[in-house]
Design a protein around this motif. Structure first.
Motif, PDB file in Angstrom:
ATOM      1  N   ALA A 177       0.833  -1.209   0.000  1.00 40.40           N
ATOM      2  CA  ALA A 177       0.000   0.000   0.000  1.00 40.40           C
ATOM      3  C   ALA A 177       0.867   1.258   0.000  1.00 40.40           C
ATOM      4  O   ALA A 177       0.593   2.220  -0.737  1.00 40.40           O
ATOM      5  CB  ALA A 177      -0.929  -0.011   1.220  1.00 40.40           C
ATOM      6  N   VAL A 178       1.935   1.248   0.793  1.00 36.64           N
ATOM      7  CA  VAL A 178       2.821   2.408   0.845  1.00 36.64           C
ATOM      8  C   VAL A 178       3.552   2.560  -0.499  1.00 36.64           C
ATOM      9  O   VAL A 178       3.780   3.675  -0.976  1.00 36.64           O
ATOM     10  CB  VAL A 178       3.801   2.288   2.039  1.00 36.64           C
ATOM     11  CG1 VAL A 178       4.901   3.313   1.935  1.00 36.64           C
ATOM     12  CG2 VAL A 178       3.049   2.462   3.347  1.00 36.64           C
ATOM     13  N   GLY A 179       3.863   1.417  -1.142  1.00 35.54           N
ATOM     14  CA  GLY A 179       4.468   1.455  -2.480  1.00 35.54           C
ATOM     15  C   GLY A 179       3.535   2.174  -3.458  1.00 35.54           C
ATOM     16  O   GLY A 179       3.959   3.035  -4.231  1.00 35.54           O
ATOM     17  N   LEU A 180       2.238   1.843  -3.383  1.00 38.49           N
ATOM     18  CA  LEU A 180       1.265   2.492  -4.266  1.00 38.49           C
ATOM     19  C   LEU A 180       1.143   3.973  -3.946  1.00 38.49           C
ATOM     20  O   LEU A 180       1.017   4.815  -4.835  1.00 38.49           O
ATOM     21  CB  LEU A 180      -0.101   1.827  -4.096  1.00 38.49           C
ATOM     22  CG  LEU A 180      -0.325   0.567  -4.910  1.00 38.49           C
ATOM     23  CD1 LEU A 180      -1.675  -0.036  -4.589  1.00 38.49           C
ATOM     24  CD2 LEU A 180      -0.262   0.899  -6.403  1.00 38.49           C
ATOM     25  N   LEU A 181       1.168   4.278  -2.640  1.00 37.57           N
ATOM     26  CA  LEU A 181       1.081   5.689  -2.218  1.00 37.57           C
ATOM     27  C   LEU A 181       2.239   6.477  -2.849  1.00 37.57           C
ATOM     28  O   LEU A 181       2.051   7.579  -3.372  1.00 37.57           O
ATOM     29  CB  LEU A 181       1.137   5.783  -0.684  1.00 37.57           C
ATOM     30  CG  LEU A 181       1.290   7.192  -0.116  1.00 37.57           C
ATOM     31  CD1 LEU A 181       0.016   8.004  -0.314  1.00 37.57           C
ATOM     32  CD2 LEU A 181       1.634   7.165   1.373  1.00 37.57           C
ATOM     33  N   CYS A 182       3.426   5.881  -2.827  1.00 36.21           N
ATOM     34  CA  CYS A 182       4.603   6.608  -3.310  1.00 36.21           C
ATOM     35  C   CYS A 182       4.632   6.682  -4.836  1.00 36.21           C
ATOM     36  O   CYS A 182       5.089   7.675  -5.401  1.00 36.21           O
ATOM     37  CB  CYS A 182       5.868   6.014  -2.704  1.00 36.21           C
ATOM     38  SG  CYS A 182       5.775   6.260  -0.918  1.00 36.21           S
ATOM     39  N   LEU A 183       4.085   5.654  -5.492  1.00 32.09           N
ATOM     40  CA  LEU A 183       3.935   5.714  -6.950  1.00 32.09           C
ATOM     41  C   LEU A 183       3.002   6.891  -7.290  1.00 32.09           C
ATOM     42  O   LEU A 183       3.282   7.706  -8.178  1.00 32.09           O
ATOM     43  CB  LEU A 183       3.332   4.397  -7.446  1.00 32.09           C
ATOM     44  CG  LEU A 183       3.077   4.290  -8.942  1.00 32.09           C
ATOM     45  CD1 LEU A 183       4.404   4.091  -9.679  1.00 32.09           C
ATOM     46  CD2 LEU A 183       2.145   3.132  -9.263  1.00 32.09           C
ATOM     47  N   HIS A 184       1.899   6.985  -6.547  1.00 30.07           N
ATOM     48  CA  HIS A 184       0.920   8.062  -6.729  1.00 30.07           C
ATOM     49  C   HIS A 184       1.603   9.423  -6.529  1.00 30.07           C
ATOM     50  O   HIS A 184       1.426  10.347  -7.312  1.00 30.07           O
ATOM     51  CB  HIS A 184      -0.185   7.847  -5.697  1.00 30.07           C
ATOM     52  CG  HIS A 184      -1.373   8.755  -5.839  1.00 30.07           C
ATOM     53  ND1 HIS A 184      -2.428   8.493  -6.675  1.00 30.07           N
ATOM     54  CD2 HIS A 184      -1.677   9.917  -5.222  1.00 30.07           C
ATOM     55  CE1 HIS A 184      -3.328   9.446  -6.565  1.00 30.07           C
ATOM     56  NE2 HIS A 184      -2.887  10.345  -5.688  1.00 30.07           N
ATOM     57  N   LEU A 185       2.435   9.501  -5.472  1.00 27.34           N
ATOM     58  CA  LEU A 185       3.069  10.783  -5.152  1.00 27.34           C
ATOM     59  C   LEU A 185       4.176  11.153  -6.134  1.00 27.34           C
ATOM     60  O   LEU A 185       4.430  12.334  -6.361  1.00 27.34           O
ATOM     61  CB  LEU A 185       3.627  10.760  -3.726  1.00 27.34           C
ATOM     62  CG  LEU A 185       2.563  10.722  -2.627  1.00 27.34           C
ATOM     63  CD1 LEU A 185       3.214  10.732  -1.259  1.00 27.34           C
ATOM     64  CD2 LEU A 185       1.615  11.902  -2.756  1.00 27.34           C
ATOM     65  N   SER A 186       4.841  10.140  -6.728  1.00 23.32           N
ATOM     66  CA  SER A 186       5.943  10.464  -7.639  1.00 23.32           C
ATOM     67  C   SER A 186       5.404  11.295  -8.809  1.00 23.32           C
ATOM     68  O   SER A 186       6.078  12.195  -9.302  1.00 23.32           O
ATOM     69  CB  SER A 186       6.649   9.205  -8.127  1.00 23.32           C
ATOM     70  OG  SER A 186       5.780   8.463  -8.944  1.00 23.32           O
TER      71      SER A 186
END
Ligand code: HEM
Length: 235
Positions: A177-186
């Motif tokens: 989930a945090v990986g997805l959050l950071c993909l979203h934020l990139s």
């Protein structure tokens, strides 16, 4: 009021709403990560910090209301803009939702955003509301308390996080989930700079590098906690 109405009706206004609320949420993400990293300082640091937040109820509720408003406005403006873009798209674009040169992160913004929203709901039930049925440990997290040096009782957030992440499925779910959050934020941070008008000739090269860097810092900071617990480096 009229000016507010115009802001919410125009595309530029909605982009500004999305950028401003995104900025607040990114600042929260950094603040929350800094709070979580105190787990590496031991039980006293993180439990004292959590107790400080919990005992300032007025401030806590103001922060919660601001965050909730930002989340609602962020999702609303994102969905509205997506629908408007689709409606304005020429027929030839059918079945080809984004230009081929668009990055994976930018093409999956709505999907990653909705999965993050679902994760945050799970996370709130897990560690804030302490719903036992979804922690898969058999432990009632509300029963985890400790006595301070002054004999006061407080919630043992350290033990709660350690017990919570000793469950590999839960820890790995957080990592994904945090990986997805950071993909979203990139992509999101970069889009935010653009909407706020900061992507001028001078700042553009720096801001283009800054967005993935900030996303990576958040990713490493957040995943370090479940991974450290899982690898028995903490606890
Ligand atoms: C793996 C990393 C994470 C850990 C270890 C963690 C830990 C915690 C803990 C222990 C609490 C409860 C604090 C308390 O009740 O005293 C909490 C609350 C919260 N977390 Fe996280 N969190 C993580 C990731 C995230 C992420 C990625 C987000 C969203 C961007 C997030 C958003 C929140 C929110 C909104 C609250 C509720 C704050 C409140 O209203 O009390 N957390 N987190």
């Amino acid at each position: 009021m009229n000016c507010c109405g115009r802001l919410f009706r125009s595309s530029v206004g909605k982009k500004l709403v999305m950028a401003a609320t995104g900025l607040v949420l990114v600042l929260f993400a950094f603040g929350h990560m800094a709070g979580n990293l105190q787990i590496f300082l031991g039980p006293e640091a993180i439990n004292r910090y959590a107790h400080f937040l919990q005992s300032n109820k007025e401030l806590l509720w103001i922060a919660r209301l601001v965050l909730l408003t930002c989340v609602v406005l962020h999702i609303w403006s994102a969905l509205r803009l997506t629908l408007e873009n689709r409606a304005a798209r020429p027929a030839g674009y059918e079945g080809n939702p984004a230009p081929p040169e668009a990055s994976f992160a930018s093409r999956t913004m709505i999907m990653s955003g909705l999965i993050i929203a679902a994760f945050v709901i799970y996370h709130l039930l897990h560690y804030t509301a302490c719903v036992q049925a979804i922690n898969f440990t058999g432990t009632d997290f509300t029963s985890l308390t400790e006595k301070t040096e002054l004999g006061l009782e407080r919630h043992d957030v350290y033990r709660m996080v350690v017990i919570g992440f000793r469950q590999p499925v839960v820890a790995l779910f957080y990592v994904v989930a945090v990986g997805l959050l950071c993909l979203h934020l990139s992509h999101g941070i970069q889009a935010m700079f653009q909407s706020l008008g900061w992507m001028n000739h001078r700042w553009r090269p720096l801001l283009l590098k800054l967005s993935p860097t900030l996303a990576w810092i958040l990713f490493l900071g957040y995943v370090s906690v479940p991974l450290a617990v899982l690898l028995r480096l903490v606890g």
